[in-house]
Design a protein around this motif. Structure first.
Motif, PDB file in Angstrom:
ATOM      1  N   LYS A   1       0.741  -1.416  -0.053  1.00  0.00           N
ATOM      2  CA  LYS A   1      -0.174  -0.011   0.005  1.00  0.00           C
ATOM      3  C   LYS A   1       0.973   1.203  -0.054  1.00  0.00           C
ATOM      4  CE  LYS A   1      -4.024  -1.854   2.471  1.00  0.00           C
ATOM      5  NZ  LYS A   1      -4.739  -1.823   3.552  1.00  0.00           N
ATOM      6  N   LYS A   2       2.005   1.195   0.927  1.00  0.00           N
ATOM      7  CA  LYS A   2       2.821   2.377   0.956  1.00  0.00           C
ATOM      8  C   LYS A   2       3.525   2.462  -0.413  1.00  0.00           C
ATOM      9  CE  LYS A   2       5.751   4.170   4.479  1.00  0.00           C
ATOM     10  NZ  LYS A   2       6.640   3.652   5.757  1.00  0.00           N
ATOM     11  N   GLU A   3       3.852   1.627  -1.264  1.00  0.00           N
ATOM     12  CA  GLU A   3       4.579   1.768  -2.515  1.00  0.00           C
ATOM     13  C   GLU A   3       3.406   2.389  -3.668  1.00  0.00           C
ATOM     14  OE1 GLU A   3       7.852   1.373  -4.714  1.00  0.00           O
ATOM     15  OE2 GLU A   3       7.672   0.883  -2.780  1.00  0.00           O
ATOM     16  N   GLU A   4       2.145   1.575  -3.563  1.00  0.00           N
ATOM     17  CA  GLU A   4       1.306   2.366  -4.244  1.00  0.00           C
ATOM     18  C   GLU A   4       0.996   3.696  -4.172  1.00  0.00           C
ATOM     19  OE1 GLU A   4      -2.279  -0.277  -3.820  1.00  0.00           O
ATOM     20  OE2 GLU A   4      -1.076  -1.782  -4.743  1.00  0.00           O
ATOM     21  N   GLU A   5       0.789   4.119  -2.741  1.00  0.00           N
ATOM     22  CA  GLU A   5       0.819   5.379  -2.696  1.00  0.00           C
ATOM     23  C   GLU A   5       1.718   6.265  -3.042  1.00  0.00           C
ATOM     24  OE1 GLU A   5       0.224   5.657   1.682  1.00  0.00           O
ATOM     25  OE2 GLU A   5      -1.846   4.797   1.581  1.00  0.00           O
ATOM     26  N   LYS A   6       2.948   5.858  -2.895  1.00  0.00           N
ATOM     27  CA  LYS A   6       4.126   6.626  -3.313  1.00  0.00           C
ATOM     28  C   LYS A   6       4.075   6.831  -4.862  1.00  0.00           C
ATOM     29  CE  LYS A   6       8.881   6.387  -1.677  1.00  0.00           C
ATOM     30  NZ  LYS A   6      10.020   5.716  -1.369  1.00  0.00           N
TER      31      LYS A   6
ATOM     32  N   LYS B   1       1.324   9.357  -5.867  1.00  0.00           N
ATOM     33  CA  LYS B   1       1.978  10.647  -5.511  1.00  0.00           C
ATOM     34  C   LYS B   1       3.017  11.185  -6.624  1.00  0.00           C
ATOM     35  CE  LYS B   1       1.456  11.085  -0.550  1.00  0.00           C
ATOM     36  NZ  LYS B   1       2.145  11.477   0.787  1.00  0.00           N
ATOM     37  N   GLU B   2       3.569  10.287  -6.959  1.00  0.00           N
ATOM     38  CA  GLU B   2       4.687  10.647  -8.161  1.00  0.00           C
ATOM     39  C   GLU B   2       3.929  10.815  -9.473  1.00  0.00           C
ATOM     40  OE1 GLU B   2       7.732   7.517  -8.359  1.00  0.00           O
ATOM     41  OE2 GLU B   2       8.527   7.956  -6.346  1.00  0.00           O
ATOM     42  N   ALA B   3       2.935  10.079  -9.737  1.00  0.00           N
ATOM     43  CA  ALA B   3       2.099  10.317 -10.710  1.00  0.00           C
ATOM     44  C   ALA B   3       1.478  11.799 -10.819  1.00  0.00           C
ATOM     45  CB  ALA B   3       0.937   9.308 -10.981  1.00  0.00           C
TER      46      ALA B   3
ATOM     47  N   ALA C   1       2.205  14.132  -9.062  1.00  0.00           N
ATOM     48  CA  ALA C   1       3.564  15.341  -9.173  1.00  0.00           C
ATOM     49  C   ALA C   1       4.014  15.360 -10.497  1.00  0.00           C
ATOM     50  CB  ALA C   1       4.581  14.862  -7.949  1.00  0.00           C
ATOM     51  N   GLY C   2       4.140  14.331 -11.258  1.00  0.00           N
ATOM     52  CA  GLY C   2       4.442  14.246 -12.487  1.00  0.00           C
ATOM     53  C   GLY C   2       3.607  14.613 -13.453  1.00  0.00           C
ATOM     54  N   ALA C   3       2.216  14.580 -13.286  1.00  0.00           N
ATOM     55  CA  ALA C   3       1.282  15.323 -14.163  1.00  0.00           C
ATOM     56  C   ALA C   3       1.205  16.948 -13.914  1.00  0.00           C
ATOM     57  CB  ALA C   3      -0.144  14.782 -13.774  1.00  0.00           C
ATOM     58  N   GLY C   4       1.466  17.257 -12.739  1.00  0.00           N
ATOM     59  CA  GLY C   4       1.617  18.682 -12.310  1.00  0.00           C
ATOM     60  C   GLY C   4       2.780  19.283 -12.815  1.00  0.00           C
ATOM     61  N   ARG C   5       3.793  18.671 -12.762  1.00  0.00           N
ATOM     62  CA  ARG C   5       5.101  19.280 -13.559  1.00  0.00           C
ATOM     63  C   ARG C   5       4.819  19.377 -15.102  1.00  0.00           C
ATOM     64  NH1 ARG C   5       9.787  15.727 -10.555  1.00  0.00           N
ATOM     65  NH2 ARG C   5       9.423  16.819  -8.469  1.00  0.00           N
ATOM     66  N   GLY C   6       3.918  18.466 -15.447  1.00  0.00           N
ATOM     67  CA  GLY C   6       3.729  18.200 -17.048  1.00  0.00           C
ATOM     68  C   GLY C   6       2.950  19.507 -17.260  1.00  0.00           C
ATOM     69  N   LEU C   7       2.079  19.846 -16.593  1.00  0.00           N
ATOM     70  CA  LEU C   7       1.138  20.850 -17.060  1.00  0.00           C
ATOM     71  C   LEU C   7       1.764  22.322 -16.762  1.00  0.00           C
ATOM     72  CD1 LEU C   7      -2.352  19.938 -15.013  1.00  0.00           C
ATOM     73  CD2 LEU C   7      -1.578  19.885 -17.547  1.00  0.00           C
ATOM     74  N   ASN C   8       2.778  22.218 -15.852  1.00  0.00           N
ATOM     75  CA  ASN C   8       3.419  23.591 -15.673  1.00  0.00           C
ATOM     76  C   ASN C   8       4.571  23.869 -16.791  1.00  0.00           C
ATOM     77  OD1 ASN C   8       2.228  23.997 -13.075  1.00  0.00           O
ATOM     78  ND2 ASN C   8       4.113  23.205 -11.996  1.00  0.00           N
ATOM     79  N   SER C   9       4.994  22.656 -17.150  1.00  0.00           N
ATOM     80  CA  SER C   9       6.052  22.961 -18.244  1.00  0.00           C
ATOM     81  C   SER C   9       5.393  23.299 -19.515  1.00  0.00           C
ATOM     82  CB  SER C   9       6.791  21.506 -18.304  1.00  0.00           C
ATOM     83  OG  SER C   9       6.159  20.637 -18.905  1.00  0.00           O
ATOM     84  N   LEU C  10       4.032  22.783 -19.861  1.00  0.00           N
ATOM     85  CA  LEU C  10       3.392  23.159 -20.854  1.00  0.00           C
ATOM     86  C   LEU C  10       2.921  24.379 -20.916  1.00  0.00           C
ATOM     87  CD1 LEU C  10       1.080  20.154 -21.403  1.00  0.00           C
ATOM     88  CD2 LEU C  10       2.902  20.782 -22.936  1.00  0.00           C
ATOM     89  N   SER C  11       2.716  25.265 -19.912  1.00  0.00           N
ATOM     90  CA  SER C  11       1.945  26.478 -19.766  1.00  0.00           C
ATOM     91  C   SER C  11       3.145  27.406 -19.930  1.00  0.00           C
ATOM     92  CB  SER C  11       1.236  26.718 -18.343  1.00  0.00           C
ATOM     93  OG  SER C  11       2.137  26.378 -17.368  1.00  0.00           O
ATOM     94  N   LEU C  12       4.280  26.780 -19.621  1.00  0.00           N
ATOM     95  CA  LEU C  12       5.560  27.963 -19.773  1.00  0.00           C
ATOM     96  C   LEU C  12       5.720  28.154 -21.153  1.00  0.00           C
ATOM     97  CD1 LEU C  12       7.866  26.915 -16.602  1.00  0.00           C
ATOM     98  CD2 LEU C  12       6.428  29.048 -16.831  1.00  0.00           C
TER      99      LEU C  12
END
Length: 174
Positions: free
Chosen positions: A150-155, A158-160, A162-173
């Motif tokens: 469960k901990k591994e899945e939660e991690k 969270k990375e997914a 965080a990775g999707a949020g970064r992807g949006l940030n990079s697209l917007s820039l």
């Protein structure tokens, strides 16, 4: 010495005294009796020594050669419960047989052996307690594996995110 005690006897009787002749006779009789006892004792000791030397064995009657105290020399005691005190030599002591243990010692040894047997069976997993312990450990392992999964899945989740949020940030820039 007057007969009759300190106060002169019973109900007014006269004191009677022993004559010096009687005292001398008693002393002589006592001396003769002691001499006879010493002579008999010496002859008995000589006979006992001759028996010891003639037989060549040291297991003869120890009571005859020992000096007896008090009335023991005059009276023969036939007590079956009386243990004769015989000195044992180191060479005569038997070392062949196992030593006789007392009840407490024997029970203590049996208790230790039973404990050792139980520990061997416990380590092999054959006792009820060992089976219960192994079952409990298996349940705990499963719970820990599930918690780690469960901990591994939660991690990863969270990375997914965080990775999707970064992807949006990079697209917007761009």
């Amino acid at each position: 010495m007057p007969k009759g005690g300190k106060k002169g006897g019973h109900k007014g009787r006269m004191r009677t005294y022993t004559s010096p002749d009687e005292i001398d006779a008693q002393m002589k009789a006592e001396k003769e009796r002691k001499k006879r006892e010493e002579e008999e004792g010496a002859s008995n000791d000589n006979l006992a020594e001759e028996k010891l030397q003639g037989s060549g064995s040291e297991e003869s009657d120890d009571e005859g050669s020992q000096k007896r105290k008090g009335v023991e020399g005059l009276i023969e005691i036939q007590n079956p419960n009386r243990a004769a005190q015989k000195t044992k030599k180191v060479a005569d002591i038997e070392l062949e047989g196992p030593p006789q243990l007392s009840r407490r010692e024997r029970e203590e040894i049996e208790k230790q052996q039973a404990k050792e047997r139980y520990m061997k069976m416990h380590l092999a997993g054959k006792t009820d307690q060992a089976k219960a312990d192994l079952a409990r450990l298996a349940i705990i392992r499963k719970q820990r594996e599930e918690a780690a999964r469960k901990k591994e899945e939660e991690k990863k989740a969270k990375e997914a995110v965080a990775g999707a949020g970064r992807g949006l940030n990079s697209l917007s820039l761009k």
